[in-house]
Write a protein that holds these residues in place. Structure first.
Motif, short mmCIF file in Angstrom:
data_model
loop_
_atom_site.label_atom_id
_atom_site.label_comp_id
_atom_site.label_asym_id
_atom_site.label_seq_id
_atom_site.Cartn_x
_atom_site.Cartn_y
_atom_site.Cartn_z
N MET A 73 -6.12 0.38 13.55
CA MET A 73 -6.98 1.21 12.70
C MET A 73 -6.33 2.55 12.38
N GLN A 115 0.83 -1.21 0.00
CA GLN A 115 0.00 0.00 0.00
C GLN A 115 0.88 1.27 0.00
N ARG A 172 -8.04 -7.74 12.83
CA ARG A 172 -9.46 -7.39 12.72
C ARG A 172 -10.35 -8.45 12.10
N ARG A 196 -17.00 7.91 1.99
CA ARG A 196 -16.34 7.78 3.30
C ARG A 196 -14.85 7.82 2.95
C1 GLC Z 1 -8.51 2.51 7.32
C2 GLC Z 1 -9.45 1.35 7.05
C3 GLC Z 1 -8.72 0.08 7.37
C4 GLC Z 1 -7.53 -0.03 6.45
C5 GLC Z 1 -6.63 1.20 6.57
C6 GLC Z 1 -5.66 1.28 5.44
O1 GLC Z 1 -8.20 2.65 8.65
O2 GLC Z 1 -10.62 1.50 7.78
O3 GLC Z 1 -9.53 -1.05 7.26
O4 GLC Z 1 -6.77 -1.17 6.77
O5 GLC Z 1 -7.38 2.39 6.51
O6 GLC Z 1 -6.34 1.59 4.25
#
Ligand code: GLC
Length: 583
Positions: free
Chosen positions: A259, A204, A457, A234
């Motif tokens: 989170m 990511q 989670r 969101r």
């Molecule tokens: C936010 C999302 C979570 C995700 C993170 C990275 O906190 O709610 O599920 O892993 O971002 O995108």
């Protein structure tokens, strides 16, 4: 765009208070924007309903179950990501922001879902993940293929390493999921190359939001979904997109929660982290949201932006919802508040004060896909690290009976508060966190990046039970389920609760119906005296709420009982129980 039926539906709801025979209040006469009072239901597509029987939820599955959400009485759904993704972070690693992953269906399936929802008067909010893409995204692949210093690399955050040979990461930042926040590339000739930043998983990579090209791409993504008719977004990690100049070293006061916030066992810790971390809550993020707001305002039908911003205190969160920025911000301070009279009164007051100071509604939330479900969390003991998930080896596992009773009382309290509330799929069934998932089935990157030290989670993401006697409890037409469902899903299934007085499902339906009839979302909290510290006692318009967070029963004040979170013997309200009375 909203369909005419969606508008009709809203109009019906606006006149409903007068149908109760009560005199309209000043609030009732104010035409409110829908999102100021909406109850928004979070759908986690992987786990909601599976139409094709492959064990993974999908968009067609959601469409098929929308009537059940209409019956529940919610106003909107928020869909967690269903975009093209290698699913290294359950879809929060997006490889194409404008398409649907084949595991979830097609864009045509999205259109059908949205059309069906609008016909039922349910608005549709999609998830936007702008802090990072998937490493499989063509933009990142182009950056890898391009030379150092190229325009393609400038879309992300690439840096030289420290040390004589660049062998150390550019700074000491840690990933929210555990481990280093930097990964080093290998050049085509096999030599080690630059490093790239990823606040979350290696897959990511973070965008460089100082780059105008990135901003232009995301304006296009917003328009793509707005043109398709989405009612809003969101916004994932809405506190993380801008990093402090120079990317200075930083050591957080505590290790990160799963989170993106800190653990919450020590008050003030999140505040310290959010205020000082060079990657959270940098002032520059607000310019981005002002820009997006201009885009949304070009569209009819009150489209909204809702911020996932794990910052503290609430007066700081309110900066995300100033009149020219977003519409809503998640109230994680409320989610994190321990079950108790003084703490709840304080967070309710702080929320209403902070959000009203900028003209925004307060939001309320107790569960989502990143935290331990509140039917378990509210019975955890203080030493638990709730942000990291719970599993078989967690100390002080929750008492499920106490947890569910508190969860029902907590929800009954939340749904009586003015503003907008978020529900997470399955909480209307009283689902607990699934604790004993086999290690081999876990998928959360937190689990892998901490070598199993943090459970992560997965326990709140287990596919939903719809029918007690069907394979996969009606999640899909086969017995397949991407995470194993526990045996207790049979008794908790929706059809086992439908029409059963006192079931959690019927409690949610009643609370949502009364909330609408009494226009509680538009109301105000008037604190009432008469009870001790553990009792949360207030009037909102025509309803008096009494929540007993303690262990000692109390006698309820006079007034017709409208709702109780547990069956009562006479007018005695036991501990961990909430009642609504006609004022
Ligand atoms: C936010 C999302 C979570 C995700 C993170 C990275 O906190 O709610 O599920 O892993 O971002 O995108």
């Amino acid at each position: 765009m909203n369909t005419p039926s969606a508008r009709e539906h809203t109009a019906v709801r606006e006149v409903e208070p007068s149908m109760t025979g009560e005199a309209p209040t000043e609030h009732d006469r104010t035409p409110a924007e829908w999102w100021r009072t909406a109850v928004i239901y979070q759908i986690y597509p992987r786990s909601f309903a599976d139409a094709n029987g492959d064990g993974m939820g999908d968009l067609a599955g959601i469409t098929g179950r929308l009537p059940a959400l209409h019956d529940l009485g919610i106003d909107a759904i928020w869909l967690s990501p269903f975009y093209t993704s290698p699913q290294h972070d359950a879809g929060y690693d997006v490889a194409d922001y404008c398409d649907v992953d084949p595991i979830f269906g097609t864009l045509a399936d999205f259109d059908t879902l949205q059309h069906t929802a609008h016909e039922l008067g349910i608005r549709v909010i999609v998830d936007l993940v702008p802090n990072h893409s998937s490493s499989a995204h063509p933009w990142f692949q182009a950056a890898l293929a391009a030379p150092e210093g190229s325009a393609e690399r400038a879309h992300y955050i690439f840096r030289e390493g420290k040390g004589q040979h660049g062998e150390f990461p550019p700074n000491n930042w840690e990933s929210v999921f555990g481990g280093n926040a930097w990964t080093r590339l290998t050049n085509p000739d096999g030599t080690p190359g630059q490093w790239y930043l990823h606040l979350f998983d290696t897959t990511q990579p973070d965008f460089d939001w100082d780059n105008p090209w990135v901003r232009a791409q995301f304006r296009g993504v917003l328009r793509f979904w707005l043109d398709r008719g989405a009612d809003g977004f969101r916004v994932d990690v809405a506190h993380g997109m801008i990093k402090a100049a120079g990317l200075p070293d930083y050591t957080p006061p505590v290790e990160g929660g799963s989170m993106g916030g800190a653990t919450v066992t020590e008050p003030g810790i999140i505040a310290e982290w959010a205020e000082t971390a060079p990657y959270w809550a940098q002032g520059g993020v607000h310019e981005i949201y002002r820009d997006w707001r201009l885009v949304l305002d070009e569209y009819p039908g009150e489209r909204i932006l809702a911020a996932e911003a794990w910052v503290d205190p609430l007066s700081h969160v309110a900066e995300w919802v100033r009149p020219d920025e977003m519409h809503q911000a998640f109230n994680f301070a409320y989610l994190e508040t321990p079950w108790g009279g003084p703490t709840l009164r304080r967070v309710i007051d702080d929320s209403l004060t902070a959000f009203s100071a900028v003209g925004a509604p307060s939001t309320w939330v107790l569960s989502n896909h990143d935290v331990v479900r509140h039917a378990s969390r509210l019975a955890l003991t203080a030493e638990n690290l709730q942000g990291h998930g719970i599993g078989p080896k967690t100390a002080g596992l929750p008492d499920t009976v106490v947890g569910l009773q508190r969860a029902r009382a907590a929800t009954a309290l939340m749904l009586a508060l003015p503003g907008s509330s978020y529900l997470y799929q399955g909480e209307e069934l009283g689902l607990p966190e699934v604790i004993d998932l086999p290690d081999a089935s876990r998928e959360d990157p937190t689990w892998f990046r901490t070598n199993g030290e943090r459970y992560g989670r997965d326990g709140c993401r287990v596919p939903l039970p719809w029918e007690s006697a069907a394979p996969s409890y009606g999640f899909g037409p086969t017995s397949a389920s991407w995470l194993p469902q526990p045996a207790e899903w049979g008794t908790l299934a929706r059809d086992a609760q439908e029409g059963v007085p006192g079931s959690t499902l019927e409690l949610y339906k009643l609370a949502l119906r009364l909330r609408r009839e009494h226009a509680l979302g538009l109301g105000a909290v008037d604190w009432l005296a008469g009870f001790g510290d553990p009792i949360v006692h207030f009037r909102n318009g025509g309803v008096v709420v009494v929540a007993n967070t303690g262990t000692e029963p109390i006698e309820l004040p006079a007034g017709e009982l409208l709702l109780t979170s547990e069956p009562l013997a006479g007018r005695t309200l036991p501990g961990d129980t909430t009642a609504w009375l006609r004022a």
